[in-house]
Write an enzyme that holds these catalytic residues in place. Sequence first.
Site, PDB file in Angstrom:
ATOM      1  N   ARG A 152       0.626  -1.382   0.069  1.00 40.38           N
ATOM      2  CA  ARG A 152       0.110   0.206  -0.006  1.00 40.38           C
ATOM      3  C   ARG A 152       0.827   1.650  -0.398  1.00 40.38           C
ATOM      4  O   ARG A 152       0.190   2.843   0.726  1.00 40.38           O
ATOM      5  CB  ARG A 152      -1.130   0.031   0.997  1.00 40.38           C
ATOM      6  CG  ARG A 152      -1.975  -0.776   1.467  1.00 40.38           C
ATOM      7  CD  ARG A 152      -2.916  -0.751   1.756  1.00 40.38           C
ATOM      8  NE  ARG A 152      -4.267  -1.782   1.849  1.00 40.38           N
ATOM      9  CZ  ARG A 152      -4.924  -2.391   2.750  1.00 40.38           C
ATOM     10  NH1 ARG A 152      -3.711  -2.453   3.861  1.00 40.38           N
ATOM     11  NH2 ARG A 152      -5.228  -3.549   2.513  1.00 40.38           N
ATOM     12  N   LYS A 196       3.896  11.679 -10.630  1.00 37.42           N
ATOM     13  CA  LYS A 196       2.923  10.864 -12.073  1.00 37.42           C
ATOM     14  C   LYS A 196       4.013   9.850 -11.966  1.00 37.42           C
ATOM     15  O   LYS A 196       4.961   9.944 -13.051  1.00 37.42           O
ATOM     16  CB  LYS A 196       2.975  11.497 -13.205  1.00 37.42           C
ATOM     17  CG  LYS A 196       1.474  12.507 -13.077  1.00 37.42           C
ATOM     18  CD  LYS A 196       1.003  12.686 -15.125  1.00 37.42           C
ATOM     19  CE  LYS A 196       0.568  13.969 -14.945  1.00 37.42           C
ATOM     20  NZ  LYS A 196       0.547  14.386 -16.505  1.00 37.42           N
ATOM     21  N   GLU A 220      11.733  18.114 -23.434  1.00 39.87           N
ATOM     22  CA  GLU A 220      10.499  18.574 -22.302  1.00 39.87           C
ATOM     23  C   GLU A 220      11.468  20.267 -21.884  1.00 39.87           C
ATOM     24  O   GLU A 220      10.621  21.008 -21.565  1.00 39.87           O
ATOM     25  CB  GLU A 220      10.391  17.492 -21.584  1.00 39.87           C
ATOM     26  CG  GLU A 220      10.377  16.372 -21.636  1.00 39.87           C
ATOM     27  CD  GLU A 220       9.092  16.561 -21.722  1.00 39.87           C
ATOM     28  OE1 GLU A 220       8.188  17.210 -22.030  1.00 39.87           O
ATOM     29  OE2 GLU A 220       8.233  15.227 -22.732  1.00 39.87           O
ATOM     30  N   LYS A 244       8.017  23.118 -13.705  1.00 35.25           N
ATOM     31  CA  LYS A 244       7.907  21.685 -13.621  1.00 35.25           C
ATOM     32  C   LYS A 244       7.146  21.726 -12.410  1.00 35.25           C
ATOM     33  O   LYS A 244       6.106  21.389 -12.032  1.00 35.25           O
ATOM     34  CB  LYS A 244       8.783  20.749 -14.080  1.00 35.25           C
ATOM     35  CG  LYS A 244       7.237  19.635 -13.925  1.00 35.25           C
ATOM     36  CD  LYS A 244       7.450  18.881 -14.316  1.00 35.25           C
ATOM     37  CE  LYS A 244       6.030  17.613 -14.434  1.00 35.25           C
ATOM     38  NZ  LYS A 244       6.515  16.266 -14.700  1.00 35.25           N
ATOM     39  N   GLU A 280      -3.370  17.575 -11.348  1.00 36.76           N
ATOM     40  CA  GLU A 280      -4.170  18.429 -13.041  1.00 36.76           C
ATOM     41  C   GLU A 280      -5.563  18.206 -13.096  1.00 36.76           C
ATOM     42  O   GLU A 280      -5.908  17.750 -14.045  1.00 36.76           O
ATOM     43  CB  GLU A 280      -3.783  16.996 -13.725  1.00 36.76           C
ATOM     44  CG  GLU A 280      -3.724  17.274 -15.091  1.00 36.76           C
ATOM     45  CD  GLU A 280      -3.028  16.633 -16.095  1.00 36.76           C
ATOM     46  OE1 GLU A 280      -1.568  15.792 -15.961  1.00 36.76           O
ATOM     47  OE2 GLU A 280      -2.955  16.333 -17.240  1.00 36.76           O
ATOM     48  N   ARG A 320      -2.110  22.323 -13.842  1.00 31.69           N
ATOM     49  CA  ARG A 320      -1.258  21.344 -14.948  1.00 31.69           C
ATOM     50  C   ARG A 320      -0.895  20.400 -15.974  1.00 31.69           C
ATOM     51  O   ARG A 320       0.471  20.178 -16.473  1.00 31.69           O
ATOM     52  CB  ARG A 320      -0.923  20.204 -13.088  1.00 31.69           C
ATOM     53  CG  ARG A 320       0.199  19.038 -13.868  1.00 31.69           C
ATOM     54  CD  ARG A 320       0.450  17.755 -12.584  1.00 31.69           C
ATOM     55  NE  ARG A 320       1.303  17.486 -13.499  1.00 31.69           N
ATOM     56  CZ  ARG A 320       1.936  16.358 -12.436  1.00 31.69           C
ATOM     57  NH1 ARG A 320       1.464  16.381 -11.219  1.00 31.69           N
ATOM     58  NH2 ARG A 320       2.631  15.641 -12.308  1.00 31.69           N
ATOM     59  N   ASN A 377       0.970  20.119 -21.031  1.00 34.59           N
ATOM     60  CA  ASN A 377       0.198  18.469 -21.887  1.00 34.59           C
ATOM     61  C   ASN A 377       0.650  19.156 -23.427  1.00 34.59           C
ATOM     62  O   ASN A 377       0.402  18.159 -24.341  1.00 34.59           O
ATOM     63  CB  ASN A 377      -0.984  17.743 -21.809  1.00 34.59           C
ATOM     64  CG  ASN A 377      -1.283  17.714 -20.298  1.00 34.59           C
ATOM     65  OD1 ASN A 377      -0.175  17.066 -20.072  1.00 34.59           O
ATOM     66  ND2 ASN A 377      -2.369  17.540 -19.364  1.00 34.59           N
ATOM     67  N   HIS A 393       1.926  17.461 -26.534  1.00 36.37           N
ATOM     68  CA  HIS A 393       1.480  15.461 -26.132  1.00 36.37           C
ATOM     69  C   HIS A 393       0.487  15.193 -26.040  1.00 36.37           C
ATOM     70  O   HIS A 393       0.359  13.564 -26.233  1.00 36.37           O
ATOM     71  CB  HIS A 393       1.755  16.101 -24.041  1.00 36.37           C
ATOM     72  CG  HIS A 393       3.394  15.484 -23.765  1.00 36.37           C
ATOM     73  ND1 HIS A 393       3.818  17.023 -24.061  1.00 36.37           N
ATOM     74  CD2 HIS A 393       3.703  14.944 -22.915  1.00 36.37           C
ATOM     75  CE1 HIS A 393       5.570  16.460 -23.289  1.00 36.37           C
ATOM     76  NE2 HIS A 393       5.133  15.234 -22.626  1.00 36.37           N
ATOM     77  N   HIS A 408       2.134  12.080 -27.825  1.00 33.08           N
ATOM     78  CA  HIS A 408       1.946  10.612 -27.157  1.00 33.08           C
ATOM     79  C   HIS A 408       0.885   9.839 -28.448  1.00 33.08           C
ATOM     80  O   HIS A 408       1.541   8.080 -28.228  1.00 33.08           O
ATOM     81  CB  HIS A 408       0.790  11.334 -26.074  1.00 33.08           C
ATOM     82  CG  HIS A 408       1.266  11.018 -24.456  1.00 33.08           C
ATOM     83  ND1 HIS A 408       0.907  11.238 -24.237  1.00 33.08           N
ATOM     84  CD2 HIS A 408       3.032  10.999 -24.434  1.00 33.08           C
ATOM     85  CE1 HIS A 408       1.648  12.030 -22.255  1.00 33.08           C
ATOM     86  NE2 HIS A 408       3.096  11.218 -23.434  1.00 33.08           N
ATOM     87  N   HIS A 465      10.507   9.086 -26.512  1.00 31.72           N
ATOM     88  CA  HIS A 465       9.311  10.218 -26.388  1.00 31.72           C
ATOM     89  C   HIS A 465       9.915  11.573 -27.292  1.00 31.72           C
ATOM     90  O   HIS A 465       9.311  11.744 -27.587  1.00 31.72           O
ATOM     91  CB  HIS A 465       9.430   9.980 -24.483  1.00 31.72           C
ATOM     92  CG  HIS A 465       8.156  10.809 -24.588  1.00 31.72           C
ATOM     93  ND1 HIS A 465       7.160  10.550 -23.967  1.00 31.72           N
ATOM     94  CD2 HIS A 465       8.874  11.882 -23.337  1.00 31.72           C
ATOM     95  CE1 HIS A 465       6.736  11.736 -23.302  1.00 31.72           C
ATOM     96  NE2 HIS A 465       7.738  11.873 -22.888  1.00 31.72           N
TER      97      HIS A 465
END
Length: 345
Positions: A109, A131, A173, A209, A219, A223, A227, A230, A234, A249
């Site tokens: 957990r 993330k 980035e 960032k 987000e 935030r 993106n 992206h 992506h 990437h």
Amino acid sequence: MMIREPVFFENNNEGLDVLTEIIRSTRKRIFLVADTHTSVHCYPLLEKKINAQQLIVIPAGEKFKTPDTCMYIWKRLLESGMTRFDQLIALGGGCVSDITGFAGSVYKRGVSFIFIPTTLLSMTDAAIGGKNGVDFDGYKNLLGTINQPENVLIWPGFLLTLTERELKNGYAETLKHALIADAEFWHELRIDPSLVELEQIIERSAVIKHTIVCSDPFEQGARKLLNFGHTIGHAIESFHLKEGGDILHGEAIAAGMCIEAILSSVTGLDRTQVEIIIGRLKSVYKDKMPVIPPADALLPYLIADKKSTPGSLRFALLRRIGDAVYDVAVDIQTINKAITDFNRF
Ligand SMILES: NC(=O)c1ccc[n+]([C@@H]2O[C@H](COP(=O)([O-])OP(=O)(O)OC[C@H]3O[C@@H](n4cnc5c(N)ncnc54)[C@H](O)[C@@H]3O)[C@@H](O)[C@H]2O)c1
């Protein structure tokens, strides 16, 4: 929400000593995850100083950012007796930190994890913001959590063994952070920065960032600015990965930023700035700028994107260089036109 700022260390042996001292000061048993490259290039620099209880080596690369690799980590943690009082550490690029963060968020957990990023991409971006996750069934980052690392420890010396292509991969980035938040930074960023210049660039980029993440860790608002590039990026990355293509990437995100810069005419970005952005990105990535498939081929990936809502594709777009907005709805025909437009550049 209080999220610890990344810690930056000087690019010399003393810097590395201070980093390892922070790890030792936790007084916990260390379980360290590295990949087949960072276990060879980076781990030996820390090995004697941190005296890890267990080193877990996973295969390198996006292809292995999967639930299977997570299962492998969980099995090794269990076999080697890791408890919730121990310290998990990821030593590697974004793939290693994404997987380790996810594995650590779920194991018993949740255990405490620290990131020591070793690529430009992870120092400026992937290791920051909490993330975590893995790819699933061909879709990027489909399974994951938002859960902050205990600490992000950045020592630029690790970059020395990185290839030129990997350095450029990470630079995407940084260019994005400048485009969405800091026009002056964008104008200062050169096409081919030296390692010495990169030290300052890393700190500036990582702080952009971190600041955005602190303002909106889950987000719900600001935030989403991160993106930019992206949504399309992506989809391009997933498309090429499925086709077995050789794509990184950052290269996909660079192409995504070109298309999304064109889409940004919707939010007022003028054509001269679009041309400046595409010109700069093409100069950095040259022949590594991926081929962009037609919008129809990207559509399944765009729909599966976590940022999409039913029936609507949402983008973070630019108003001008250094200023972005989020949640802009764009239809598929407009995306198709932007791709055709880009192919004429
Ligand atoms: N969590 C986030 O917020 C976030 C943000 C951006 C990107 N990402 C993810 O990050 C991943 C890409 O990150 P990456 O490019 O760092 O990938 P990576 O971890 O695969 O590293 C790239 C390659 O460089 C090698 N490598 C790493 N450090 C090295 C070193 N110091 N010397 C020699 N080789 C080294 C790795 O073994 C790998 O082969 C993607 O999966 C992307 O989705 C996550």
